[in-house]
Design a protein around this motif. Structure first.
Motif, PDB file in Angstrom:
ATOM      1  N   ALA A 146       5.143   2.472   1.721  1.00  4.40           N
ATOM      2  CA  ALA A 146       5.501   1.116   1.281  1.00  4.40           C
ATOM      3  C   ALA A 146       6.979   1.042   0.931  1.00  4.40           C
ATOM      4  O   ALA A 146       7.653   0.064   1.268  1.00  4.40           O
ATOM      5  CB  ALA A 146       4.650   0.718   0.082  1.00  4.40           C
ATOM      6  N   VAL A 193       2.303  -2.350   3.647  1.00  5.45           N
ATOM      7  CA  VAL A 193       1.381  -2.692   2.558  1.00  5.45           C
ATOM      8  C   VAL A 193       0.364  -3.704   3.073  1.00  5.45           C
ATOM      9  O   VAL A 193       0.736  -4.788   3.508  1.00  5.45           O
ATOM     10  CB  VAL A 193       2.155  -3.266   1.349  1.00  5.45           C
ATOM     11  CG1 VAL A 193       1.194  -3.722   0.269  1.00  5.45           C
ATOM     12  CG2 VAL A 193       3.139  -2.242   0.810  1.00  5.45           C
ATOM     13  N   SER A 202       2.329   0.578  -5.408  1.00  3.29           N
ATOM     14  CA  SER A 202       3.677   0.937  -4.942  1.00  3.29           C
ATOM     15  C   SER A 202       4.744   0.440  -5.913  1.00  3.29           C
ATOM     16  O   SER A 202       5.785   1.069  -6.086  1.00  3.29           O
ATOM     17  CB  SER A 202       3.927   0.412  -3.527  1.00  3.29           C
ATOM     18  OG  SER A 202       4.012  -0.999  -3.498  1.00  3.29           O
TER      19      SER A 202
END
Length: 129
Positions: free
Chosen positions: A18, A25, A34
């Motif tokens: 990410a 994502v 993240s």
């Protein structure tokens, strides 16, 4: 290195994906995890990129966030619940607790975060009251 969001996963196989490409994502929970890892790693650029454009912190606030996140020791993340926020959804909520040490005391951030898609990817919108 272990991933800050989940000590059972390697960072390179988890949040690093990410952090290198937000388009990787696919869920609101993945974005929230993240973002937690970005706080731990003081990745302010990712925190900015993953924040909804209408509510993104300005330079001064981003600097304050950087100073603060560098001053604490992050302990762990506990995801309590996710609602919606799957790949085909456009909104989602993630309820979590983030534990950290500040001034020799364990502190907890409890939040029920709202996420939405903007420009084709998940972003943090705000926290529910």
């Amino acid at each position: 290195m272990k991933c800050p969001c989940n000590p059972y996963r390697l960072y390179e196989n988890c949040c690093a994906k990410a952090h290198h490409d937000i388009l990787q994502v696919t869920t609101a929970e993945q974005l929230m995890r993240s973002r937690y890892s970005a706080f731990v790693l003081c990745n302010i650029a990712y925190l900015q990129d993953s924040h909804h454009s209408s509510k993104r912190p300005g330079k001064k606030e981003a600097q304050q966030i950087e100073n603060w996140t560098n001053s604490v020791n992050w302990i762990k993340l506990v995801v309590l619940q996710s609602t919606k926020g799957l790949e085909k959804d456009s909104i989602g909520n993630v309820e979590f607790k983030a534990f950290y040490m500040e001034n020799n005391k364990v502190q907890v951030i409890y939040e029920n975060s709202r996420f939405c898609k903007e420009n084709g990817h998940w972003v943090y919108l705000d926290a529910l009251e």
